[in-house]
Design a protein around this motif. Structure first.
Motif, PDB file in Angstrom:
ATOM      1  N   LYS A   8       3.850  -7.961   7.530  1.00 57.84           N
ATOM      2  CA  LYS A   8       2.804  -8.375   6.585  1.00 57.84           C
ATOM      3  C   LYS A   8       2.168  -9.660   7.076  1.00 57.84           C
ATOM      4  O   LYS A   8       2.772 -10.431   7.824  1.00 57.84           O
ATOM      5  CB  LYS A   8       3.352  -8.512   5.172  1.00 57.84           C
ATOM      6  CG  LYS A   8       4.030  -9.799   4.864  1.00 57.84           C
ATOM      7  CD  LYS A   8       4.359  -9.864   3.381  1.00 57.84           C
ATOM      8  CE  LYS A   8       4.928 -11.228   3.093  1.00 57.84           C
ATOM      9  NZ  LYS A   8       5.141 -11.503   1.718  1.00 57.84           N
ATOM     10  N   SER A  12      -0.357 -13.422   3.153  1.00 61.04           N
ATOM     11  CA  SER A  12       0.021 -12.716   1.940  1.00 61.04           C
ATOM     12  C   SER A  12       1.015 -13.523   1.127  1.00 61.04           C
ATOM     13  O   SER A  12       1.917 -14.142   1.667  1.00 61.04           O
ATOM     14  CB  SER A  12       0.669 -11.373   2.286  1.00 61.04           C
ATOM     15  OG  SER A  12      -0.244 -10.538   2.935  1.00 61.04           O
ATOM     16  N   ASN A  17       1.029  -7.174  -3.333  1.00 58.58           N
ATOM     17  CA  ASN A  17      -0.386  -7.005  -3.016  1.00 58.58           C
ATOM     18  C   ASN A  17      -0.677  -7.340  -1.555  1.00 58.58           C
ATOM     19  O   ASN A  17      -1.625  -8.044  -1.242  1.00 58.58           O
ATOM     20  CB  ASN A  17      -1.271  -7.862  -3.928  1.00 58.58           C
ATOM     21  CG  ASN A  17      -1.097  -7.523  -5.379  1.00 58.58           C
ATOM     22  OD1 ASN A  17      -0.790  -6.397  -5.717  1.00 58.58           O
ATOM     23  ND2 ASN A  17      -1.282  -8.494  -6.238  1.00 58.58           N
ATOM     24  N   CYS A  18       0.157  -6.838  -0.672  1.00 56.52           N
ATOM     25  CA  CYS A  18       0.036  -7.152   0.746  1.00 56.52           C
ATOM     26  C   CYS A  18      -0.382  -5.916   1.532  1.00 56.52           C
ATOM     27  O   CYS A  18      -0.027  -4.795   1.193  1.00 56.52           O
ATOM     28  CB  CYS A  18       1.370  -7.618   1.307  1.00 56.52           C
ATOM     29  SG  CYS A  18       2.076  -9.017   0.453  1.00 56.52           S
ATOM     30  N   VAL A  19      -1.115  -6.130   2.589  1.00 56.96           N
ATOM     31  CA  VAL A  19      -1.390  -5.079   3.551  1.00 56.96           C
ATOM     32  C   VAL A  19      -0.351  -5.220   4.651  1.00 56.96           C
ATOM     33  O   VAL A  19      -0.134  -6.299   5.175  1.00 56.96           O
ATOM     34  CB  VAL A  19      -2.818  -5.208   4.129  1.00 56.96           C
ATOM     35  CG1 VAL A  19      -3.035  -4.212   5.241  1.00 56.96           C
ATOM     36  CG2 VAL A  19      -3.848  -5.024   3.026  1.00 56.96           C
ATOM     37  N   ASN A  20       0.304  -4.097   4.970  1.00 60.71           N
ATOM     38  CA  ASN A  20       1.302  -4.077   6.032  1.00 60.71           C
ATOM     39  C   ASN A  20       0.721  -3.348   7.232  1.00 60.71           C
ATOM     40  O   ASN A  20      -0.070  -2.428   7.088  1.00 60.71           O
ATOM     41  CB  ASN A  20       2.573  -3.354   5.579  1.00 60.71           C
ATOM     42  CG  ASN A  20       3.187  -3.956   4.344  1.00 60.71           C
ATOM     43  OD1 ASN A  20       3.510  -3.243   3.415  1.00 60.71           O
ATOM     44  ND2 ASN A  20       3.360  -5.253   4.296  1.00 60.71           N
ATOM     45  N   LEU A  31      -1.644   1.285   8.782  1.00 67.90           N
ATOM     46  CA  LEU A  31      -1.848   0.302   7.719  1.00 67.90           C
ATOM     47  C   LEU A  31      -1.391   0.900   6.400  1.00 67.90           C
ATOM     48  O   LEU A  31      -1.561   2.097   6.165  1.00 67.90           O
ATOM     49  CB  LEU A  31      -3.332  -0.061   7.600  1.00 67.90           C
ATOM     50  CG  LEU A  31      -3.987  -0.642   8.834  1.00 67.90           C
ATOM     51  CD1 LEU A  31      -5.487  -0.590   8.699  1.00 67.90           C
ATOM     52  CD2 LEU A  31      -3.515  -2.055   9.044  1.00 67.90           C
ATOM     53  N   ARG A  32      -0.832   0.063   5.541  1.00 66.19           N
ATOM     54  CA  ARG A  32      -0.469   0.509   4.200  1.00 66.19           C
ATOM     55  C   ARG A  32      -0.553  -0.654   3.233  1.00 66.19           C
ATOM     56  O   ARG A  32      -0.493  -1.821   3.628  1.00 66.19           O
ATOM     57  CB  ARG A  32       0.930   1.124   4.159  1.00 66.19           C
ATOM     58  CG  ARG A  32       2.041   0.101   4.331  1.00 66.19           C
ATOM     59  CD  ARG A  32       3.392   0.738   4.288  1.00 66.19           C
ATOM     60  NE  ARG A  32       4.431  -0.293   4.360  1.00 66.19           N
ATOM     61  CZ  ARG A  32       5.714  -0.036   4.423  1.00 66.19           C
ATOM     62  NH1 ARG A  32       6.138   1.202   4.437  1.00 66.19           N
ATOM     63  NH2 ARG A  32       6.577  -1.024   4.483  1.00 66.19           N
ATOM     64  N   GLU A  33      -0.681  -0.339   1.966  1.00 66.40           N
ATOM     65  CA  GLU A  33      -0.705  -1.321   0.883  1.00 66.40           C
ATOM     66  C   GLU A  33       0.708  -1.403   0.323  1.00 66.40           C
ATOM     67  O   GLU A  33       1.331  -0.378   0.041  1.00 66.40           O
ATOM     68  CB  GLU A  33      -1.702  -0.869  -0.190  1.00 66.40           C
ATOM     69  CG  GLU A  33      -1.603  -1.564  -1.520  1.00 66.40           C
ATOM     70  CD  GLU A  33      -1.855  -3.049  -1.463  1.00 66.40           C
ATOM     71  OE1 GLU A  33      -1.106  -3.774  -2.132  1.00 66.40           O
ATOM     72  OE2 GLU A  33      -2.780  -3.498  -0.785  1.00 66.40           O
ATOM     73  N   SER A  34       1.213  -2.594   0.130  1.00 63.09           N
ATOM     74  CA  SER A  34       2.598  -2.754  -0.325  1.00 63.09           C
ATOM     75  C   SER A  34       2.842  -2.157  -1.706  1.00 63.09           C
ATOM     76  O   SER A  34       3.946  -1.730  -2.007  1.00 63.09           O
ATOM     77  CB  SER A  34       3.002  -4.230  -0.313  1.00 63.09           C
ATOM     78  OG  SER A  34       2.189  -4.973  -1.204  1.00 63.09           O
TER      79      SER A  34
END
Length: 65
Positions: A8, A12, A17-20, A31-34
């Motif tokens: 991350k 962040s 509310n993090c983009v990994n 890419l994924r949203e936490s």
């Protein structure tokens, strides 16, 4: 199913509310949203690099503008 080393951003907050991001030898970048880690976007390293350069240059719309 492969195991990815998700990272991350240092920008962040700890609250979520993090983009990994993870490297993927098949496509390049994942890419994924936490908040919803089951949804994953695959892209190439070149496309992701272009997105990062545009964001740093201030070329992306902010809040839908």
């Amino acid at each position: 199913m492969p195991t990815y080393q998700w990272r991350k951003s240092s920008y962040s907050a700890d609250a979520g509310n993090c983009v990994n991001i993870a490297a993927n030898s098949d496509v390049g970048i994942r890419l994924r949203e936490s908040d919803d880690p089951a949804v994953v976007l695959d892209t190439t390293a070149a496309s992701f690099g272009a997105l990062i350069r545009a964001a740093k240059a201030g070329l992306l719309p902010v809040n839908g503008e």
